[in-house]
Design a protein around this motif. Structure first.
Motif, PDB file in Angstrom:
ATOM      1  N   UNK A   1      23.329  -4.679  -1.257  1.00  0.00           N
ATOM      2  CA  UNK A   1      23.494  -5.346  -0.047  1.00  0.00           C
ATOM      3  C   UNK A   1      23.617  -6.811  -0.323  1.00  0.00           C
ATOM      4  N   UNK A   2      23.245  -7.331  -1.538  1.00  0.00           N
ATOM      5  CA  UNK A   2      22.977  -8.844  -1.652  1.00  0.00           C
ATOM      6  C   UNK A   2      21.641  -9.203  -1.307  1.00  0.00           C
ATOM      7  N   UNK A   3      20.799  -8.219  -0.764  1.00  0.00           N
ATOM      8  CA  UNK A   3      19.492  -8.671  -0.332  1.00  0.00           C
ATOM      9  C   UNK A   3      18.543  -8.914  -1.569  1.00  0.00           C
ATOM     10  N   UNK A   4      17.740  -9.733  -1.969  1.00  0.00           N
ATOM     11  CA  UNK A   4      16.790 -10.251  -2.860  1.00  0.00           C
ATOM     12  C   UNK A   4      15.530  -8.848  -2.659  1.00  0.00           C
ATOM     13  N   UNK A   5      15.499  -7.937  -3.498  1.00  0.00           N
ATOM     14  CA  UNK A   5      14.546  -7.017  -3.420  1.00  0.00           C
ATOM     15  C   UNK A   5      13.628  -6.921  -4.693  1.00  0.00           C
ATOM     16  N   UNK A   6      12.397  -6.847  -4.452  1.00  0.00           N
ATOM     17  CA  UNK A   6      11.245  -6.947  -5.405  1.00  0.00           C
ATOM     18  C   UNK A   6      10.522  -5.616  -5.385  1.00  0.00           C
ATOM     19  N   UNK A   7      10.517  -4.782  -6.401  1.00  0.00           N
ATOM     20  CA  UNK A   7       9.630  -3.720  -6.448  1.00  0.00           C
ATOM     21  C   UNK A   7       8.802  -3.836  -7.716  1.00  0.00           C
ATOM     22  N   UNK A   8       7.338  -3.476  -6.958  1.00  0.00           N
ATOM     23  CA  UNK A   8       6.281  -3.537  -7.974  1.00  0.00           C
ATOM     24  C   UNK A   8       5.631  -2.421  -8.019  1.00  0.00           C
ATOM     25  N   UNK A   9       5.674  -1.603  -9.201  1.00  0.00           N
ATOM     26  CA  UNK A   9       4.963  -0.432  -9.091  1.00  0.00           C
ATOM     27  C   UNK A   9       3.595  -0.271 -10.141  1.00  0.00           C
ATOM     28  N   UNK A  10       2.768   0.623  -9.474  1.00  0.00           N
ATOM     29  CA  UNK A  10       1.710   1.060 -10.199  1.00  0.00           C
ATOM     30  C   UNK A  10       0.696  -0.357 -10.555  1.00  0.00           C
ATOM     31  N   UNK A  11       0.168  -0.975  -9.457  1.00  0.00           N
ATOM     32  CA  UNK A  11      -0.593  -2.284  -9.393  1.00  0.00           C
ATOM     33  C   UNK A  11      -1.909  -1.641  -8.928  1.00  0.00           C
ATOM     34  N   UNK A  12      -2.822  -2.385  -9.358  1.00  0.00           N
ATOM     35  CA  UNK A  12      -4.167  -2.261  -8.815  1.00  0.00           C
ATOM     36  C   UNK A  12      -4.539  -2.127  -7.514  1.00  0.00           C
ATOM     37  N   UNK A  13      -5.087  -1.489  -6.866  1.00  0.00           N
ATOM     38  CA  UNK A  13      -5.517  -1.370  -5.400  1.00  0.00           C
ATOM     39  C   UNK A  13      -6.967  -1.219  -5.167  1.00  0.00           C
TER      40      UNK A  13
ATOM     41  N   UNK B   1      -6.435   2.007  -2.702  1.00  0.00           N
ATOM     42  CA  UNK B   1      -5.735   3.307  -2.981  1.00  0.00           C
ATOM     43  C   UNK B   1      -5.900   3.426  -4.632  1.00  0.00           C
ATOM     44  N   UNK B   2      -6.549   2.602  -5.505  1.00  0.00           N
ATOM     45  CA  UNK B   2      -6.644   2.892  -6.686  1.00  0.00           C
ATOM     46  C   UNK B   2      -5.447   1.877  -7.513  1.00  0.00           C
ATOM     47  N   UNK B   3      -4.279   2.873  -7.092  1.00  0.00           N
ATOM     48  CA  UNK B   3      -2.866   2.209  -7.681  1.00  0.00           C
ATOM     49  C   UNK B   3      -1.942   2.469  -6.599  1.00  0.00           C
ATOM     50  N   UNK B   4      -1.116   1.323  -6.475  1.00  0.00           N
ATOM     51  CA  UNK B   4      -0.290   1.254  -5.460  1.00  0.00           C
ATOM     52  C   UNK B   4       1.099   0.588  -5.610  1.00  0.00           C
ATOM     53  N   UNK B   5       2.376   0.821  -4.945  1.00  0.00           N
ATOM     54  CA  UNK B   5       3.547   0.179  -5.205  1.00  0.00           C
ATOM     55  C   UNK B   5       3.798  -0.935  -4.079  1.00  0.00           C
ATOM     56  N   UNK B   6       4.336  -1.805  -4.409  1.00  0.00           N
ATOM     57  CA  UNK B   6       4.885  -2.848  -3.275  1.00  0.00           C
ATOM     58  C   UNK B   6       6.518  -2.910  -3.417  1.00  0.00           C
ATOM     59  N   UNK B   7       6.688  -3.250  -2.237  1.00  0.00           N
ATOM     60  CA  UNK B   7       8.370  -3.426  -2.084  1.00  0.00           C
ATOM     61  C   UNK B   7       8.388  -4.788  -1.104  1.00  0.00           C
ATOM     62  N   UNK B   8       9.205  -5.739  -1.855  1.00  0.00           N
ATOM     63  CA  UNK B   8       9.495  -7.224  -1.156  1.00  0.00           C
ATOM     64  C   UNK B   8      11.013  -7.037  -0.606  1.00  0.00           C
ATOM     65  N   UNK B   9      11.415  -7.221   0.315  1.00  0.00           N
ATOM     66  CA  UNK B   9      12.725  -7.536   0.710  1.00  0.00           C
ATOM     67  C   UNK B   9      13.033  -8.769   1.460  1.00  0.00           C
ATOM     68  N   UNK B  10      13.728  -9.655   0.890  1.00  0.00           N
ATOM     69  CA  UNK B  10      14.030 -10.818   1.550  1.00  0.00           C
ATOM     70  C   UNK B  10      15.295 -10.841   2.546  1.00  0.00           C
TER      71      UNK B  10
ATOM     72  N   UNK C   1       0.811  -1.173   0.125  1.00  0.00           N
ATOM     73  CA  UNK C   1      -0.053   0.000   0.050  1.00  0.00           C
ATOM     74  C   UNK C   1       0.846   1.366  -0.053  1.00  0.00           C
ATOM     75  N   UNK C   2       1.899   1.125  -0.462  1.00  0.00           N
ATOM     76  CA  UNK C   2       2.630   2.333  -1.051  1.00  0.00           C
ATOM     77  C   UNK C   2       2.059   3.303  -2.028  1.00  0.00           C
ATOM     78  N   UNK C   3       1.889   4.760  -1.952  1.00  0.00           N
ATOM     79  CA  UNK C   3       1.131   5.304  -2.744  1.00  0.00           C
ATOM     80  C   UNK C   3       2.056   5.286  -4.066  1.00  0.00           C
ATOM     81  N   UNK C   4       1.168   5.152  -5.207  1.00  0.00           N
ATOM     82  CA  UNK C   4       2.027   4.622  -6.466  1.00  0.00           C
ATOM     83  C   UNK C   4       3.196   5.711  -6.978  1.00  0.00           C
TER      84      UNK C   4
END
Lengths: 161, 314
Positions: free
Chosen positions: A39-51, A54-63, A20-23
Motif C-alpha cells: 500500500x505504500x505505508x511505512x509498516x514496522x513489525x516487531x516480534x518477540x520482544x520482552x513485555x 505478557x512476558x513476550x509480545x509483538x508490536x505493529x506500527x503503521x505510519x 501488546x499483541x501476543x507473541x
C-alpha cells in the motif's frame, strides 16, 4: 512503550501503534487489517520482544493510517490483549483497548464444509455470534457450528501465511 | 382467532418459538385433525400458492406439506432435486429463492447445506419454512413430534426421554432435542455410538435450558426408565466420510423382545421415518409403536402451521 523497543524501531510521526499483541501474531494482525506492504505505508513489525504484562509480545506500527472501530474490533479476534495507540505528531493522543463486537461478520469462514456460507457462488457473508471472549467461542449464525479459539487462530494464521 | 405473532413469520429453527407459540400451534393442529376426521376440508388458504422448493430428495415431508396445502385449498408449485431447476444450469440459490418469492405466498425449502433456510429467509420477503437443512434443523418435524407426545401423554413436561441413533448428523433428532428444551422434561438420555454424539451447540442449549441429560452408549442401560424413545436412522448421505458410516452402521436395533424385556409398559416409540433396520417390524403391532400415529400427524400440524403463517383464521 518499553525503552528496549525504542531502540529497535524509531517512533512514528502519525499513525497507529498496536501494542501488546501476543507473541507471534503480528503478521496475522496485519492480515486482518488487510495490510500487505504494497500500500505504500511505512509498516514496522516487531516480534518477540520482552513485555512486563505478557512476558513476550509483538508490536505493529503503521505510519499514516488510523483504524476504524470495526478494524480495532477485528484485532480482538487474534489479539485480545492488544492496545491501540493513536499517534499524532510523535505523541500518543489516544489509547484504546480492543473489544469484540457481539456479531462478527466477514472476517473468518465457518469450519463446517456444508454451511451455506461455504457454498460457492452464493452472496452470503459468514456471520458469527460471540458466545465468550475468554476463551474465544463463536457460533455461526447460519449453521450453528461452534468455533473455538484454536479454530479461529488456525484460520487467521493460515490466512496470514 | 389467528395466534399473535405467527402471521408472516419465518420458521427456521424450533428455537425461534416459545412454549406458548407451540401450544397455540398444537391447539390449531387439534382442530385441523378433528376437521379432517369429520371429513371436512377447511378451505382457509383458497387462492394462496405454496412453493415447495426441495433441493434435496424428500418423500414424506414434501408430500405432507403438499397434502396440507391442498386440504386447505391452496395451490402448490415447486420441484424436487436440483436437476429439476435452473440450479442445474448454474443458477445460485439466492436467485432461485427470489424467483419463488415472486410466485408464491410462502416458500417451503429443503437443502443439504446447513443454514440455507435462514439465508433464504434473508433473501425472500415472503415467509420461509425450513423443511430440513442439512444436519441442522427440521423444525416442522419437531413440531409434529412434540404434538404427538402431547397427544399420547396429555403433555410434554415431566417425562423421561431417550433419543437414540445418529445425534450428530440427524436433523430430526437434533430438532427434537432442541424442542424439548422449550419444555420441562424430567430427563433426556442421548443414546448413540460415541462417533454419533450430539453436536456441541445442541449440548450447549440443553445446558443453558437447565435440562438434566446424560450421554450413553447402550439403550439397554436406560430403556427401563424411559417414557418416550425417539429412534432415528443413521443417514448414510450425511456422512462426510463413508468409512465412518461403516463403523456405526447397524449399531443399534430396537426389537419386540428387547422392549418386552426392559421397557415400561407405557413406553411409546417414535421415529421420524423412513426406517431402515433400526426398528424391527415385529414392534409395529405392539402398544409401544407410535411412529405411524406420528407420521399421520404431519398433515394436520403442517395445515395448522401454514394457516397460522399465512394469517388465516384457524
Amino acid at each position: 512503550m518499553a525503552p528496549s523497543e525504542g531502540l529497535l524501531v524509531r517512533r512514528i510521526r502519525e499513525g497507529t501503534v498496536i501494542d501488546h499483541i501476543p507473541a507471534g501474531r503480528a503478521l496475522a494482525v496485519l492480515r486482518i487489517l488487510g495490510i500487505t506492504g504494497r500500500e505504500g505505508l511505512r509498516v514496522a513489525v516487531v516480534m518477540n520482544v520482552e513485555s512486563r504484562k505478557l512476558g513476550w509480545k509483538d508490536i505493529v506500527k503503521v505510519e499514516g493510517r488510523h483504524l476504524s472501530s470495526e478494524e480495532v474490533n477485528r484485532i480482538a479476534l487474534i489479539a485480545p490483549t492488544a492496545t491501540i495507540n493513536i499517534v499524532k505528531d510523535y505523541r500518543v493522543v489516544e489509547k484504546k483497548r480492543v473489544k469484540l463486537p457481539p456479531v462478527i461478520e466477514g472476517i473468518i469462514s465457518c469450519t463446517n464444509p456444508t454451511c451455506i456460507t461455504r457454498k460457492p457462488r452464493e452472496p452470503v457473508r459468514p456471520r458469527f455470534r460471540l458466545l465468550s471472549e475468554h476463551p474465544l467461542r463463536l457460533q455461526c449464525v447460519y449453521c450453528g457450528t461452534i468455533m473455538e479459539e484454536e479454530d479461529v487462530l488456525e484460520q487467521l494464521e493460515e490466512q496470514g501465511g | 382467532m389467528p395466534a399473535q405473532g405467527w402471521r408472516g413469520r419465518d420458521v427456521i429453527s424450533i428455537l425461534d418459538f416459545t412454549r406458548e407459540d407451540l401450544c397455540s400451534l398444537f391447539e390449531a393442529a387439534e382442530r385441523m385433525k378433528r376437521l379432517l376426521s369429520e371429513g371436512r376440508l377447511p378451505r382457509l388458504l383458497e387462492g394462496k400458492i405454496v412453493a415447495l422448493a426441495f433441493f434435496e430428495p424428500s418423500t414424506r415431508t414434501r408430500l405432507s406439506f403438499e397434502a396440507a396445502a391442498k386440504r386447505l385449498g391452496a395451490e402448490t408449485i415447486g420441484f424436487t432435486g436440483e436437476e429439476a431447476v435452473s440450479v442445474a444450469k448454474g443458477e445460485n440459490l439466492a436467485d432461485t429463492v427470489r424467483m419463488l418469492d415472486g410466485y408464491a405466498d410462502v416458500i417451503v425449502i429443503r437443502h443439504r447445506y446447513e443454514g440455507t433456510a435462514l439465508y433464504a429467509a434473508e433473501v425472500a420477503e415472503k415467509p420461509v419454512i425450513n423443511a430440513g437443512d442439512g444436519k441442522q434443523h427440521h423444525p416442522t418435524q419437531a413440531m409434529l413430534d412434540l404434538f404427538t407426545v402431547k397427544e399420547l401423554f396429555g403433555g410434554i413436561d415431566g417425562l423421561v426421554y431417550g433419543v437414540l441413533g445418529d445425534l450428530r448428523f440427524g436433523r430430526a433428532a437434533s430438532s427434537f432435542i432442541l424442542g424439548l428444551t422449550l419444555f420441562k422434561p424430567e430427563k433426556v438420555y442421548l443414546i448413540s455410538p460415541p462417533l454419533l454424539r450430539t453436536r456441541p451447540e445442541v449440548r450447549v442449549r440443553l445446558e443453558e435450558a437447565g435440562i438434566r441429560y446424560e450421554e450413553v452408549d447402550r439403550l439397554e442401560d436406560v430403556l427401563g426408565e424411559l417414557d418416550v424413545l425417539y429412534v432415528t436412522r443413521i443417514q448414510k448421505e450425511r456422512f462426510p466420510d463413508p468409512r465412518e458410516y461403516e463403523k456405526v452402521r447397524g449399531s443399534y436395533r430396537v426389537t419386540r423382545e428387547l422392549l418386552e424385556k426392559h421397557a415400561k409398559p407405557g413406553l411409546r416409540v417414535l421415529h421420524p421415518l423412513p426406517r431402515v433396520d433400526e426398528i424391527a417390524f415385529d414392534v409395529d403391532e405392539t402398544s409401544y409403536a407410535a411412529y405411524f400415529i406420528q407420521a399421520r400427524n404431519g398433515v394436520p400440524v403442517r395445515m395448522a402451521l401454514l394457516s397460522l403463517v399465512l394469517g388465516a383464521e384457524v
